[in-house]
Design an enzyme around this catalytic site. Structure first.
Site, PDB file in Angstrom:
ATOM      1  CD  GLN A 250     -31.151 -36.505 -32.185  1.00  0.00           C
ATOM      2  OE1 GLN A 250     -31.207 -36.728 -33.392  1.00  0.00           O
ATOM      3  NE2 GLN A 250     -31.270 -35.293 -31.699  1.00  0.00           N
ATOM      4  CG  HIS A 253     -27.381 -33.117 -32.978  1.00  0.00           C
ATOM      5  ND1 HIS A 253     -27.392 -32.406 -34.144  1.00  0.00           N
ATOM      6  CD2 HIS A 253     -28.470 -33.930 -33.029  1.00  0.00           C
ATOM      7  CE1 HIS A 253     -28.434 -32.756 -34.873  1.00  0.00           C
ATOM      8  NE2 HIS A 253     -29.099 -33.683 -34.219  1.00  0.00           N
ATOM      9  CD  GLU A 318     -34.722 -31.126 -29.229  1.00  0.00           C
ATOM     10  OE1 GLU A 318     -34.695 -30.305 -30.164  1.00  0.00           O
ATOM     11  OE2 GLU A 318     -33.684 -31.618 -28.732  1.00  0.00           O
ATOM     12  CG  HIS A 319     -35.828 -35.264 -30.579  1.00  0.00           C
ATOM     13  ND1 HIS A 319     -34.679 -34.565 -30.239  1.00  0.00           N
ATOM     14  CD2 HIS A 319     -36.289 -34.717 -31.726  1.00  0.00           C
ATOM     15  CE1 HIS A 319     -34.449 -33.640 -31.151  1.00  0.00           C
ATOM     16  NE2 HIS A 319     -35.420 -33.702 -32.068  1.00  0.00           N
ATOM     17  CG  ASP A 352     -32.958 -34.588 -36.207  1.00  0.00           C
ATOM     18  OD1 ASP A 352     -33.772 -33.905 -35.553  1.00  0.00           O
ATOM     19  OD2 ASP A 352     -31.998 -35.189 -35.694  1.00  0.00           O
ATOM     20  CG  HIS A 411     -63.786   0.206 -16.662  1.00  0.00           C
ATOM     21  ND1 HIS A 411     -62.719   1.036 -16.423  1.00  0.00           N
ATOM     22  CD2 HIS A 411     -63.267  -0.904 -17.272  1.00  0.00           C
ATOM     23  CE1 HIS A 411     -61.605   0.467 -16.851  1.00  0.00           C
ATOM     24  NE2 HIS A 411     -61.908  -0.708 -17.383  1.00  0.00           N
TER      25      HIS A 411
END
Length: 424
Positions: A250, A253, A318-319, A352, A411
């Site tokens: 990761q 990235h 996230e992961h 992924d 109403h």
């Protein structure tokens, strides 16, 4: 680093500096205003300025789409179609759990909901450092499964041809070579050639993110994406080489990727630290993964499992991978994450690329309140009601009384009128 109960650090990440986003906000606001006012002319101008592209048209023709597919080597095409099939199967199974509802809540009072696809969706497909062939699959395929009438894909003019092929194979109805904030503007407002959409999905750079933030309201968005994140939870049964490998997978990235290990074993933490440094020496993407690890890498030691879980839920990664003696039972105790990877054989890389779960996930602790992109992101659950005389007799009196107590005479009249006519 702020103190957190039961947590100490073998390696702490660098403090997060407050980002100055004023210039990005100003520039994006200018782009949005110009594209809204000038349409294609502004898009073309920004394409020349930002992408060094001088296209005479933005839309990819059917012939160009087919040529991009034909240019794929056979194995890449087979792998792409494998990923598409898995994402489609999982999205279809998820959609099957979302059923219309009709219930008689009281005698004569019927309530329900319909599951209605969004009419037109814009999928932003990022360019980036590497051609991420899975990116169009994750945004376009679930939209088609959901029943969206028209899926519009936008990708930067200089995006790899394989990305065009991915958009085509995933089922995009129209594909435009427009990138950056100007793509979000075109999708949000429409131009002479790009139709306005109802919702925009897909990650991008800071300018894309800011553009999505500014157009949100009349146009829906999926989420605001930050740099990628991975955390691994491990006890003493964790294996250092595998953990280090997944962290670096990761980290390559982006230099801002947040990567971390939370473990109850200090020995394992030290072993992972050594193995990361060892692997960086031979990793071809170390120029990215190295700075990411140096600034964002974290190895935290928890005093016990409860502290490990509490800290993980605070981060809401996230992961989130689980490498413990009983990963299934441990995973059930976790609450906040984008997507969970249970056991050492489950890798973020599979998600992924091709296994079927979506890789467009919440970052920056948004996993505390939302999940990631899924087929449900492309439908609306819209409620309805209908009544017969019995239902009116049941609900009109309390509705009228409540309206009167609130001082809302209009109403009260609306609630009472139907009952009065029935009684008359």
């Amino acid at each position: 680093m702020n103190d957190f109960p039961g947590i100490s650090w073998i390696k702490a990440p660098s403090p997060e500096a407050a980002a100055d986003t004023a210039e990005v906000q100003r520039l994006v606001a200018e782009v949005l205003a110009r594209v809204k006012a000038e349409g294609d002319a502004a898009v073309a101008d920004y394409a020349r300025r930002f992408d060094r592209s001088d296209l005479d048209r933005f839309e990819v023709t059917p012939e160009e789409r087919q040529a991009a597919v034909d240019a794929l080597d056979l194995q890449t095409r087979a792998d792409t179609e494998f990923a598409i099939a898995n994402v489609r199967r999982f999205a279809e199974a998820q959609l099957a759990t979302m059923q219309p509802l009709e219930i008689e809540i009281l005698p004569g009072a019927h309530l329900g909901h319909r599951v209605i696809p969004v009419e037109r969706v814009g999928c932003y497909v990022p360019g980036g450092r590497f051609p991420l062939l899975s990116a169009p699959i994750m945004t376009i395929v679930p939209a088609k499964v959901a029943g969206v009438d028209e899926v519009i894909a936008c990708l930067p003019p200089n995006a790899h041809q394989a990305m065009v092929a991915g958009c085509h194979l995933s089922g995009a109805d129209r594909i435009f070579r427009i990138g950056g904030a100007q793509a979000i503007a075109a999708l949000a407002f429409g131009t002479e050639t790009v139709p306005a959409v109802d919702k925009i999905v897909g990650p991008g750079n800071a300018f894309v993110n800011e553009a999505k933030r500014q157009v949100f309201g009349p146009v829906g968005i999926d989420q605001l994406a930050g740099p990628s994140e991975i955390y691994i939870l491990a006890d003493s049964t964790g294996e250092a080489e595998m953990i280090a490998t997944d962290l670096l997978a990761q980290a390559e990235h982006d230099v801002r990727t947040r990567v971390g290990l939370i473990t109850t074993s200090a020995d394992l933490g030290r072993a992972v630290l050594a193995d990361v440094e060892k692997q960086l020496a031979t990793l071809s993407t170390a120029s990215v993964a190295g700075p990411s690890w140096a600034s964002k890498g974290e190895i935290a030691v928890a005093s016990d499992e409860e502290a490990m879980i509490a800290y993980s839920d605070h981060i809401a990664a996230e992961h989130l991978q689980v490498h413990t003696a009983d990963p299934h039972a441990f995973g059930q105790r976790l609450r906040n994450y984008g997507s969970l990877f249970i056991g050492e054989l489950a890798s973020v890389v599979y998600s992924d690329k091709c296994i079927g779960t979506n890789h467009t996930l919440p970052t920056m602790a948004a996993g505390r309140y939302t999940g990631g992109l899924w087929v449900g992101s492309y439908v609306k659950v819209a409620t309805h009601q209908w009544l017969d005389d019995r239902g009116v007799r049941a609900v009109a009196p309390p509705a009228a009384r409540q309206s009167a107590s609130e001082g809302l005479e209009g109403h009260r009249r609306a609630a009472q009128l139907r009952l009065d006519r029935m009684q008359a």
